[in-house]
Structure formats: structure tokens, C-alpha cells
Write a protein that holds these residues in place. Structure first.
Motif, PDB file in Angstrom:
ATOM      1  N   TRP A 302      -3.275   9.339   4.966  1.00 58.77           N
ATOM      2  CA  TRP A 302      -2.042   8.567   5.035  1.00 58.77           C
ATOM      3  C   TRP A 302      -1.439   8.548   3.629  1.00 58.77           C
ATOM      4  CZ3 TRP A 302      -3.770   3.504   7.996  1.00 58.77           C
ATOM      5  CH2 TRP A 302      -4.116   3.841   9.311  1.00 58.77           C
ATOM      6  N   GLY A 303      -0.124   8.695   3.543  1.00 64.30           N
ATOM      7  CA  GLY A 303       0.528   8.755   2.248  1.00 64.30           C
ATOM      8  C   GLY A 303       0.655   7.398   1.581  1.00 64.30           C
ATOM      9  N   TYR A 305       2.872   4.533  -0.359  1.00 62.82           N
ATOM     10  CA  TYR A 305       4.252   4.123  -0.137  1.00 62.82           C
ATOM     11  C   TYR A 305       4.581   2.867  -0.943  1.00 62.82           C
ATOM     12  CZ  TYR A 305       3.491  -0.115   2.689  1.00 62.82           C
ATOM     13  OH  TYR A 305       3.167  -1.384   3.102  1.00 62.82           O
ATOM     14  N   ASN A 341       0.504   1.863   5.395  1.00 59.83           N
ATOM     15  CA  ASN A 341       0.621   3.288   5.079  1.00 59.83           C
ATOM     16  C   ASN A 341       0.903   4.109   6.334  1.00 59.83           C
ATOM     17  OD1 ASN A 341      -1.505   2.018   3.101  1.00 59.83           O
ATOM     18  ND2 ASN A 341      -0.650   3.754   2.018  1.00 59.83           N
ATOM     19  N   ASP A 345       4.417   6.270   7.017  1.00 60.53           N
ATOM     20  CA  ASP A 345       4.469   7.690   7.365  1.00 60.53           C
ATOM     21  C   ASP A 345       5.343   7.937   8.586  1.00 60.53           C
ATOM     22  OD1 ASP A 345       2.894   8.449   5.250  1.00 60.53           O
ATOM     23  OD2 ASP A 345       1.069   8.778   6.424  1.00 60.53           O
TER      24      ASP A 345
END
Length: 390
Positions: A302-303, A305, A341, A345
């Protein structure tokens, strides 16, 4: 005008939730979801269970529709918990839901059954003025978070993508969490040659020895710090979180593996993390060749943020928290990844924490300070009034 916090009722519900063990991966969530559903029904809301693809319950929700069109806002909290662990390390029964010395004790008291109890009552209170709302409010309680599957939020999102934003009720209140580091996780397996450990022939390549070298190489990595003044102030972080290899005493292991958790930032995302690990592995395989090359199995990512400065959701909760606290409460990013997260996304704004004061989260003697509950009640109340009424 909102009524004052019904503290006794909130504490009573939180205690009932604690007394229904919901340890992720250990307990079925049916009992705790039933406690939550009964509470929502008694408060005049319409509870609805969400099932996964196997027909197993993974979440509980209730939806309140306002009198005018507008965005849908979500109050979210996990209703499952981490395992209690060694009960002998606890001062009190982790599932007694006891109030003592100004604290509510028990597994999940902080993460996040007090948020579930507070959000049930807050939603019911705010619903009294729903005709003046612009939009809708949903309360969502995830019973599949601490398993690592996040089945509740994923099931919810399958049918509800019309979301203006989500406020996740994680504990602690020094800041409003408006972002978080992401993660890239992988299982790495190295190989050697099996042989009887007592054989007189030369010792073959031992997979656990090679794995030890890999762990040393990973541990030596120092990810770059964020640039001075960067809007995302945390650095990446790399951790070996599990090791497995070998069997018994009489065999040289021919395979061994580790679990890797790489915390990400906007400047250091998953492709960069994977490339770095691939370089370490390639160098190791060149130094210690084996019959099979080391295998990297990327699992999930998961990116990172951070909500923008003009985020309607973030500014509402920061303003609400500051008003409730009587001091400026900054909006900042946090280290642990979370449901925020996953939502980010998908393009869904999320805050990921402003909650009660607590101790012992995921450890022994988890507890929350009762005196901090009104702060949280007022913060989310102010924020939702701003979002729904203006």
C-alpha cells in the motif's frame, strides 16, 4: 446542538465489546458483531452485517441519510483486536472490561472498541438533526483488520465507492493523523544443499547460514532521510519481521526464509524498495551461489499518503480537534500503515487517528484513560457538524 457525551453509556458499551473476545485469527467475530448490532438497534439505527465471499461476517455498518444531497462520510473503527498474548503478563483479565483508577482496561479497549462505542452513540446523537444534513453518515466497524486481511473495509468498498471521506478512530491525540507511511512486504527464500549434519564429507552450503548473511545485509541498509522541509517528514524503514528454516537437528537445511516489511514514503515507493532488495539478493547470490537462485515473493503493498492542505476532511477534523482541545492540534503523518493507506490508493480521503489516551496497545494491560473520552467525542462531533451541516 449536540447533547453532552453519555459517558456511562459509552463506557458500558465499550466494556460489553471487550467482554466479547474478538482476537484476529483466533476468535470468531460473531459475538462481538452481535453486541455492536444490538447497540446500534437500541440507539435507533439500522444495523447491517457484511459477509465475505464465503458467507462469513466481516463487518457491521449503519447508514443515516440526510435531508439534502451531499457527500457520504464514514466513521470507521476496527471491532476485532490483536491477540491477548500471555494472560499471565496482564494485571487484570484482558476480557473483563474493568474500570479501575480512571482507566478502562482490556484487550481492544484502545484499538479500537472505545471508538466503536463512541461512534455508535455519536452517530445516534447527530442523527437527531439529519434533516438539516447535506449528505449521509455511515458507521462501519471492521471485524477482519487484525488478521491482516482487512476483509471488512474491502467488502464495504466493493459496493460503496461514493465516499467523500473516512475518519478512522485509532487512539492517541497529540496530533490528527492525516497520512501514513505505506508498506511493501515480501517473503525471501534462500537455498542450500541438504545433507546429514553428521556426515564426514565436506559441509555443503547451509541455507540458514546464507539467510544470516542476507539478514546482515538488509540490516546494514540505511534508507535516505527525507529532504529538509519535506512535506512528508518520515524516512523509509526496513525490518526483518520473521525467520524460518531448518528442521530438527540432523539435517543441514536446504531452504530458509524471512519476512520483510519495508515502510514506504512518497519519495520511496514500492518499485524503489523492490529494486533495492533485488540488488542485495543479486550480490548475495554472486558471493554464495547455490543450486537455485534466491526467490523474492512480493506479497502486498500500500502506498504512503498525506492529505493535501485543502482537504475538506482533514481540515474539518483538525479544526474539530483543536476546538475540543482548546489548543492547536496539528495534522501530521504517522509511521504505522493502516486502512487509510488502502483507501488513499483508491482515491478516498482518510484521516487515520485522533482518539483516546491509552497504554499497552497490542501488549499487556491495554487500557484507555476515561478522562480523554470527552475530547474525542467533541472533536468528531465538531468535525461532522462542519462536514454535514456547514
Amino acid at each position: 446542538m449536540r447533547a453532552p457525551l453519555p459517558l456511562d453509556a459509552v463506557l458500558g458499551l465499550a466494556s460489553d465489546l471487550i467482554r466479547a473476545p474478538s482476537q484476529g485469527g483466533i476468535d470468531t467475530p460473531v459475538a462481538v458483531l452481535e453486541v455492536g448490532a444490538r447497540a446500534l438497534g437500541a440507539l435507533g439505527l439500522a444495523p447491517r452485517l457484511l459477509d465475505d465471499e464465503n458467507g462469513q461476517p466481516v463487518a457491521l455498518m449503519a447508514e443515516i441519510e440526510g435531508g439534502k444531497p451531499g457527500p457520504t462520510w464514514v466513521l470507521n473503527a476496527c471491532i476485532d483486536t490483536a491477540p491477548a498474548g500471555d494472560r499471565g503478563a496482564w494485571s487484570l483479565d484482558p476480557f473483563a472490561g474493568v474500570v479501575k483508577d480512571g482507566w478502562l482496561w482490556g484487550r481492544g479497549s484502545a484499538d479500537s472498541k472505545i471508538a466503536v462505542a463512541s461512534f455508535c452513540h455519536l452517530a445516534a446523537e447527530l442523527a437527531k438533526s439529519k434533516d438539516s444534513w447535506h449528505g449521509k453518515l455511515i458507521v462501519l466497524f471492521d471485524a477482519d483488520e487484525h488478521t491482516g486481511r482487512f476483509g471488512g473495509i474491502k467488502r464495504f468498498i466493493k459496493e460503496r465507492r461514493d465516499i467523500g471521506g473516512v475518519m478512522v478512530g485509532y487512539p492517541e491525540n497529540d496530533i490528527v493523523n492525516i497520512g501514513a507511511r505505506g508498506f511493501w512486504r515480501a517473503k525471501i527464500e534462500v537455498y542450500g544443499t541438504a545433507q546429514h549434519s553428521g556426515a564426514v564429507s565436506p559441509v555443503p552450503k547451509n541455507a540458514t547460514v546464507k539467510l544470516a548473511r542476507l539478514i546482515q545485509a538488509i540490516d546494514a541498509v540505511t534508507p535516505p532521510p527525507p529532504p529538509e522541509g519535506a512535506p512528508f517528514p518520515l524516512p523509509p524503514k526496513l525490518t526483518v519481521t520473521g525467520v524460518e528454516g531448518g528442521s530438527g537437528f540432523a539435517m543441514v537445511p536446504n531452504a530458509a526464509s524471512l519476512n520483510l516489511d519495508f515502510r514506504l514514503t512518497p519519495a520511496f515507493q514500492a518499485p524503489v524498495a523492490q529494486k533495492l532488495i533485488e540488488g542485495i539478493v543479486a550480490k548475495l547470490d554472486a558471493e554464495i551461489p547455490s543450486e537455485r537462485p534466491t526467490k523474492i515473493a512480493a506479497l502486498e503493498s500500500w502506498g504512503a499518503y498525506k492529505l493535501p492542505a485543502d482537504s475538506q476532511l482533514g481540515t474539518a477534523l483538525v479544526a474539530g480537534a483543536s476546538l475540543a482541545a482548546g489548543r492547536p492540534v496539528p495534522g501530521e503523518v504517522c509511521g504505522p500503515s493502516n486502512i487509510g493507506n488502502y483507501l488513499a490508493d483508491l482515491g478516498i480521503p482518510a484521516t487515520c487517528g485522533f482518539g483516546v489516551t491509552c497504554k499497552g496497545v497490542h501488549g499487556a494491560d491495554e487500557r484507555i484513560e476515561i478522562a480523554s473520552i470527552p475530547l474525542v467525542w467533541d472533536a468528531y462531533g465538531h468535525a461532522l457538524e462542519k462536514l454535514l451541516i456547514g
